[in-house]
Design an enzyme around this catalytic site. Structure first.
Site, mmCIF file in Angstrom:
data_model
loop_
_atom_site.group_PDB
_atom_site.id
_atom_site.type_symbol
_atom_site.label_atom_id
_atom_site.label_comp_id
_atom_site.label_asym_id
_atom_site.label_seq_id
_atom_site.Cartn_x
_atom_site.Cartn_y
_atom_site.Cartn_z
ATOM 1 N N LYS A 187 0.832 -1.215 0.000
ATOM 2 C CA LYS A 187 0.000 0.000 0.000
ATOM 3 C C LYS A 187 0.867 1.266 0.000
ATOM 4 O O LYS A 187 0.653 2.171 -0.802
ATOM 5 C CB LYS A 187 -0.934 0.014 1.234
ATOM 6 C CG LYS A 187 -1.867 -1.185 1.310
ATOM 7 C CD LYS A 187 -2.753 -1.150 2.556
ATOM 8 C CE LYS A 187 -2.020 -1.260 3.873
ATOM 9 N NZ LYS A 187 -1.298 -2.542 4.099
ATOM 10 N N ARG A 201 11.324 -5.576 5.066
ATOM 11 C CA ARG A 201 11.062 -4.148 4.816
ATOM 12 C C ARG A 201 12.037 -3.265 5.598
ATOM 13 O O ARG A 201 12.315 -3.522 6.762
ATOM 14 C CB ARG A 201 9.617 -3.819 5.224
ATOM 15 C CG ARG A 201 9.321 -2.313 5.276
ATOM 16 C CD ARG A 201 7.852 -1.984 5.214
ATOM 17 N NE ARG A 201 7.049 -2.680 6.198
ATOM 18 C CZ ARG A 201 5.719 -2.686 6.186
ATOM 19 N NH1 ARG A 201 5.041 -2.045 5.227
ATOM 20 N NH2 ARG A 201 5.048 -3.346 7.112
ATOM 21 N N ARG A 212 11.051 -1.583 11.144
ATOM 22 C CA ARG A 212 9.980 -1.299 12.107
ATOM 23 C C ARG A 212 9.922 -2.386 13.181
ATOM 24 O O ARG A 212 10.069 -3.567 12.883
ATOM 25 C CB ARG A 212 8.633 -1.241 11.372
ATOM 26 C CG ARG A 212 8.332 0.129 10.781
ATOM 27 C CD ARG A 212 7.175 0.118 9.828
ATOM 28 N NE ARG A 212 5.983 -0.576 10.299
ATOM 29 C CZ ARG A 212 4.858 -0.708 9.597
ATOM 30 N NH1 ARG A 212 4.781 -0.165 8.380
ATOM 31 N NH2 ARG A 212 3.830 -1.343 10.075
ATOM 32 N N ARG A 248 -0.748 -9.569 13.160
ATOM 33 C CA ARG A 248 -1.328 -8.562 12.272
ATOM 34 C C ARG A 248 -2.139 -9.230 11.169
ATOM 35 O O ARG A 248 -3.185 -8.704 10.761
ATOM 36 C CB ARG A 248 -0.211 -7.675 11.694
ATOM 37 C CG ARG A 248 0.397 -6.761 12.760
ATOM 38 C CD ARG A 248 1.765 -6.242 12.379
ATOM 39 N NE ARG A 248 1.733 -5.387 11.210
ATOM 40 C CZ ARG A 248 2.802 -5.101 10.476
ATOM 41 N NH1 ARG A 248 3.979 -5.608 10.777
ATOM 42 N NH2 ARG A 248 2.691 -4.304 9.437
ATOM 43 N N ARG A 256 -10.005 0.080 8.585
ATOM 44 C CA ARG A 256 -9.571 -1.288 8.853
ATOM 45 C C ARG A 256 -10.606 -2.081 9.638
ATOM 46 O O ARG A 256 -10.362 -3.246 9.963
ATOM 47 C CB ARG A 256 -8.280 -1.262 9.666
ATOM 48 C CG ARG A 256 -7.019 -1.327 8.834
ATOM 49 C CD ARG A 256 -5.826 -1.115 9.765
ATOM 50 N NE ARG A 256 -4.704 -1.896 9.403
ATOM 51 C CZ ARG A 256 -3.586 -1.382 8.846
ATOM 52 N NH1 ARG A 256 -3.493 -0.121 8.555
ATOM 53 N NH2 ARG A 256 -2.583 -2.166 8.586
#
Ligand code: ADP
Ligand code: ADP
Ligand code: ZN
Length: 216
Positions: free
Chosen positions: A15, A129, A162, A173, A90
């Site tokens: 995203k 990431r 992160r 998640r 969400r």
């Protein structure tokens, strides 16, 4: 034509990556609730304190907090000519609240674009990431490395991993996504706004599919 775009999809789907490309293409603001919460955590505000525990656990920040910050943000003048909303809504409650906020602002959503990626690929995407501390640009150690390791191509800032991008937290998640966010698909299907994009393709192909479903 003003573009009011929702970017949906599970954690790690791409995203933020696609939002950055859409900003360059259309010159409209990128509104990411995750980025807003991370900024609040960094600043140590009350909001940041409340958000941090939820984020670290891979849970959602409570709806009333999240809806409040989005309501405020969408009233800013730069949203009048379009926006890319990334990671909000969400939950069904957030989607209902967004419908109300947009109605008050006389804004009609252009499209809810769902970037779909099989969950087997998402853990590797998130764990690899790396994000720029300064501008938020996302890299991937394997799929999209920065030219110099640890340094952002866009701004020279330092990249970091992160805290919630661990395999362990990603599992939470993903189950939160299945339980709380997936039901939004039918919300936007009913509204006639839903488009599913194959997010397992390479980034430039995903982008081409998104712009074509936006009619541009
Ligand atoms: P990703 O894009 O990888 O899913 P985000 O940056 O969008 O990650 O979100 C990081 C975290 O911020 C989420 O796990 C959640 O704790 C919180 N968060 C972001 N958006 C929302 C939202 N709309 N509602 C509740 N919590 C949110
Ligand atoms: P989200 O905002 O949905 O959590 P990101 O845009 O941050 O996702 O992407 C998650 C990770 O996957 C990043 O490391 C990014 O570089 C990488 N990524 C994004 N799109 C693709 C793609 N199409 N193919 C491979 N890796 C991708
Ligand atoms: Zn940067």
């Amino acid at each position: 034509m003003n573009m009011y775009i929702l970017l949906m999809g599970p954690p790690g789907a791409g995203k933020g990556t696609q939002a950055a490309k859409l900003v360059k293409e259309y010159g409209i603001p990128h509104i990411s609730t995750g980025d807003m919460f991370r900024a609040a955590v960094k600043e140590g505000t009350e909001l940041g304190k409340k958000a941090k525990a939820c984020m670290d656990a891979g849970q959602l920040v409570p709806d009333e907090i999240t809806i409040g910050i989005v309501r405020e943000r969408l009233q800013k003048p730069d949203c009048a000519n379009g926006f890319i909303l990334d990671g909000f809504p969400r939950t069904v409650e957030q989607a209902d609240a967004l419908d109300g906020i947009l109605k008050e602002l006389s804004i009609h959503l252009t499209r809810a674009v769902d970037i779909s990626v099989p969950s087997s690929a998402l853990i590797e995407r998130a764990v690899g990431r790396r994000v720029c501390k300064k501008c938020g640009a996302a890299y991937h150690i394997r799929f999209n490395p920065s030219k110099v390791d640890g340094v952002c191509d866009e701004c020279g800032g330092e990249t970091y991993q992160r805290a919630d991008d661990s395999e362990e937290t990603m599992k939470n998640r993903l189950s939160v996504y299945d339980a709380q966010t997936k039901p939004l698909i039918s919300h936007y299907q009913k509204a006639g706004l839903y488009s599913e994009i194959d997010g397992s393709q390479e980034m430039s192909k995903v982008f081409a599919d998104i712009t074509s479903c936006l009619g541009k």
